[in-house]
Write a protein that holds these residues in place. Sequence first.
Motif, PDB file in Angstrom:
ATOM      1  N   SER B  41       0.831  -1.213   0.000  1.00  0.00           N
ATOM      2  CA  SER B  41       0.000   0.000   0.000  1.00  0.00           C
ATOM      3  C   SER B  41       0.859   1.254   0.000  1.00  0.00           C
ATOM      4  O   SER B  41       0.539   2.233  -0.681  1.00  0.00           O
ATOM      5  N   ASP B 152      -5.549  -1.769  -4.874  1.00  0.00           N
ATOM      6  CA  ASP B 152      -4.967  -2.343  -3.660  1.00  0.00           C
ATOM      7  C   ASP B 152      -5.969  -3.337  -3.065  1.00  0.00           C
ATOM      8  O   ASP B 152      -7.032  -2.941  -2.604  1.00  0.00           O
ATOM      9  N   GLU B 153      -5.641  -4.581  -3.099  1.00  0.00           N
ATOM     10  CA  GLU B 153      -6.476  -5.673  -2.585  1.00  0.00           C
ATOM     11  C   GLU B 153      -7.928  -5.573  -3.076  1.00  0.00           C
ATOM     12  O   GLU B 153      -8.854  -5.459  -2.275  1.00  0.00           O
TER      13      GLU B 153
END
Lengths: 277, 304
Positions: B41, B152-153
């Motif tokens: 991140s 991100d994810e």
Amino acid sequence: MSTDVAPKVSSDQHSLKLSFARVLKSEILKLRTLRSTWIMLLAMLALFVAFGALAALSTTGQISDGRNGGPQNFGLDPVTTVLAGASFAVLIMSVFGVLSGAREYGSGMIRATLAFVPRRLYVLSAKTIALMIFVIPVALIAAFGAFVLGMAVLSAAGSETVALSDPDAQRVLFGTAMNITGLSIIGLALGMAMRSMPGAIATVIGGVLIAPALLTALLPESWRPVLKFLPSNAAAPFTEVQVRADMLALVPGIIVFVAWVILSLVIAGFLLVRRDA
Amino acid sequence: MIEVRNLTKRYGKVTAVDDVTFTVHPGFVTGFLGPNGAGKSTTMRMILGLDKPDGGSVLVNGAAYRSARAPVAEIGALLEAKGFDKARSARNHLLTLATTTGISAKRVDEVLTLVGLSEVARSKAGGFSLGMGQRLGIAVALLGDPRMVMLDEPVNGLDPDGVLWIRNLLRQLADEGRTVFLSSHLMTEMELIADQLIIIGRGKILADTTMREFIAASSANRVRVATPGAAELRLRLESRSIDCELLDTGALIVSGVSAADIGQEAFAAGIVLHELTPLAASLEEAFMELTRDSVQFHTDGAAA
Ligand SMILES: Nc1ncnc2c1ncn2[C@@H]1O[C@H](COP(=O)(O)OP(=O)(O)OP(=O)(O)O)[C@@H](O)[C@H]1O
Ligand SMILES: [Mg+2]
């Protein structure tokens, strides 16, 4: 949930461009699309006008006496009476400013905003102008509304009134709107700088609104030359009917007050640019 | 194309990202894989200029992200699932962001349909489930019809239907020639989506390879053979240029051929086998092995 396929490059892709005017439009839209904006503006308007009318009603008997009774008496003059709600308006609008500054930090939306607008000073400037666009008209309507309604109440009771054309009345009405606007901007700057609503609300109310008045009341007379430069004291020459000798004159007062507003924005801008989002 | 060069970020004593260099190419889905706290991140925030690097630089299509005419047309990003105001509707949330860059309301509605939120577009986003929040975040990423998508994810909180949908979406975006960069801490997820693989552990790049190579390297047929004739079997296999490794225990680890093949070879040579066991290391294990080493390395490094 139904799902679809990704479209090919959309038609408006080529006209996309980040600009300050668009960021400003976006910040206006952000304020417009929150119900709390309208609630706070309405609350400010209603309280300002209602308190003026109430004060006018409850002091109709005292005003003619008070005028001769010296500055200690309540309801000293009609303009001060009908603007009794001004302090509520200042309070609500400084909280409104804090909210528009700190709110995105609470939700995490600020990172999306700054990803869309990497020029961070665009964001701060646009937020400031958007705030002014909402606050200034409502503050003016509230101040003049309180004045007109309050004077009507006083006049109906046969008490002394002041005309809208009176230069002192105009100075105080415009000045009050300016004070409200300025403090909402200081609230915004504090909200952006502190990134927390409770902290910034406590600071704007405690530090900017209460502390100067408290210090002025508590510290000896010899401190006056310094204390008159504090934000709420600097606002005295354009928010109070009586021009006080121990405070700044009108123009220096305006200059010092505006300087505080700008200083708060400069600090907020510096921190916004320097810190990680 | 995203070019990350010697990127470093420290938070106090923690070096979250440590001299990281990699390139994300268009036309592929590139997976950014690492355990919790690896620095995924943080790296992504630095790519967007949200966090300032302590060293190094990032180029987005050859220029700094912030200097782009319309930054969100370069990279559309999903950084956090809950990054919206609860009091605003999904549509208004998208509109406020779209307005900054002149993205039309029509595109907003298009994207809402694309992520499957058009029916709830006008209700307050505060009532959204995690998965709906994630879809709204993906809608934000797609708003500018960007040349690069960075997520991100993205599968966090999505149901199996949603996971499949995003897999297809990312594949399609890559096939259209866009750069797709997504992070995950699950190898099993990457295995299904990614063409390229960048593995990060403790802020350092541990592997930068293609998915195909990674699979080949980690799940090449490996068979453990226990036999009194280990030396002879090894000679025979190596003469066929088959990789053999003799363990201290006396067992042979043979790579690249099936157990049946080895059995056949042994039988032909009259070698007695005591054990013939296929070892199928999963990608997840290979990934964990890789990142465990990095943790080990760092602990040793700190002690030294
Ligand atoms: N704002 C911050 N302040 C202090 N430390 C931070 C900050 N952001 C990240 N870190 C630290 O940096 C390291 C990397 O964090 P990062 O969030 O980038 O990891 P990640 O790979 O995204 O992990 P996850 O899979 O859990 O999301 C961690 O040790 C984390 O504690
Ligand atoms: Mg993370």
